[in-house]
Enzyme design. Structure first.
Site, PDB file in Angstrom:
ATOM      1  N   ASP A  88       0.863  -1.183   0.000  1.00 48.18           N
ATOM      2  CA  ASP A  88       0.000   0.000   0.000  1.00 48.18           C
ATOM      3  C   ASP A  88       0.897   1.229   0.000  1.00 48.18           C
ATOM      4  O   ASP A  88       1.931   1.254   0.682  1.00 48.18           O
ATOM      5  CB  ASP A  88      -0.852   0.047   1.264  1.00 48.18           C
ATOM      6  N   HIS A 145       4.827  -7.435   0.152  1.00 52.20           N
ATOM      7  CA  HIS A 145       4.445  -8.729  -0.409  1.00 52.20           C
ATOM      8  C   HIS A 145       5.131  -8.970  -1.750  1.00 52.20           C
ATOM      9  O   HIS A 145       5.805  -8.084  -2.290  1.00 52.20           O
ATOM     10  CB  HIS A 145       2.925  -8.795  -0.544  1.00 52.20           C
ATOM     11  N   SER A 248       8.600   3.658   4.930  1.00 57.46           N
ATOM     12  CA  SER A 248       9.674   4.014   4.026  1.00 57.46           C
ATOM     13  C   SER A 248       9.240   3.859   2.580  1.00 57.46           C
ATOM     14  O   SER A 248       8.127   4.219   2.213  1.00 57.46           O
ATOM     15  CB  SER A 248      10.917   3.195   4.325  1.00 57.46           C
TER      16      SER A 248
END
Length: 282
Positions: A88, A145, A248
């Site tokens: 995200d 992921h 980050s």
């Protein structure tokens, strides 16, 4: 605060000391600080706790536990795409690599070789390839992921600075993503190699991978490499591969003629883990 002043402060602040202190605070368990800061953080940044597997802010034993919270099953379905978004966040930049130069922001580029820690042979694989840079803001889900099925071949820890990686700093600090501390993960797929780089930043207490655990701290002075030829690590599309303890940026690299990006993507646009990122060209 002006952008120029914000960038100047990045050079003046004791970033490593601040990061070490923030990491200590974030790891503290069951303290009054933890019970106060988590609700404040949710309100300040608009964190959507309805998506969390555990939506109760008071139940988290540490800020790190809250920050790396897993999501409820099913809230990030995987698109029918060869490459899905690994996180995200918001798209910082994406597009072609011009010879070995990656576009950071107006007036700033950096080299693939610098990004991967100086390995010329590894960088050469991505000559005239493609890249994507995705920024994770404080409100975002902070697990990382896999964009596709892949086998891990190498992991490289590269020491560096700890500048903030927000858009203002990206516009003002030359070579930002190739000068900050980072963990370079090299994968092989049915369509060839790709690299997924976890970039550290100010108050990012640590970075961890699913196969290794916490990579930093300690913050080592030299490049360190792990190879997985004799202990293969196979990951499926959508599998968790790492996490940031505070937020980050992720940078991905692909060789030439590997993928076509999702035509809906645009710089500064929001993205979610599992959405279509690109389709293979072959």
């Amino acid at each position: 605060m002006s952008d120029r002043l914000a960038v100047l402060l990045q050079y003046l602040l004791p970033k490593k000391a601040l990061t070490a202190f923030a990491g200590w605070c974030a790891a503290s368990r069951a303290t009054g600080w933890t019970r106060r800061v988590i609700p404040w953080f949710i309100r300040r940044y608009g964190v959507n706790m309805a998506e969390a597997a555990n939506p109760d802010p008071a139940s988290y034993a540490s800020f790190n536990e809250f920050f790396t919270r897993p999501l409820r099953p099913g809230v990030r379905p995987l698109a029918d795409a060869d490459w899905v978004c690994p996180v995200d966040g918001a798209i910082s930049q994406f597009g072609p690599i011009e010879k070995d130069q990656i576009f950071q922001a107006k007036g700033h580029h950096y080299s693939t070789r610098a990004l991967v820690g100086g390995d010329a042979a590894l960088a050469a694989l991505f000559q005239d390839g493609h890249f994507a840079t995705i920024y994770l803001s404080p409100k975002d889900y902070h697990r990382i992921h896999m964009p596709c099925d892949a086998r891990l071949t190498r992991m490289i820890y590269v020491p560096g600075d700890l500048f903030s990686v927000n858009p203002t700093t990206a516009r003002g600090v030359p070579g930002l993503f190739a000068r900050n501390e980072r963990v370079v993960c090299v994968f092989d797929t049915a369509r060839g190699p790709f690299v997924q780089v976890l970039v550290g930043a100010t108050i990012v207490g640590s970075m961890a991978t699913a196969w290794h655990g916490v990579v930093n701290p300690p913050r080592l002075p030299d490049v360190r490499e792990w190879r997985y030829d004799d202990a293969p690590v196979h990951l499926k599309q959508g599998d968790e591969m790492g996490r940031f303890l505070l937020g980050s940026t992720v940078v991905l690299l692909w060789p030439k003629d590997t993928l076509r990006f999702n035509p809906a993507w645009a710089p500064s646009g929001p993205v979610r883990m599992g959405e279509a990122m690109g389709q293979a060209l072959a």
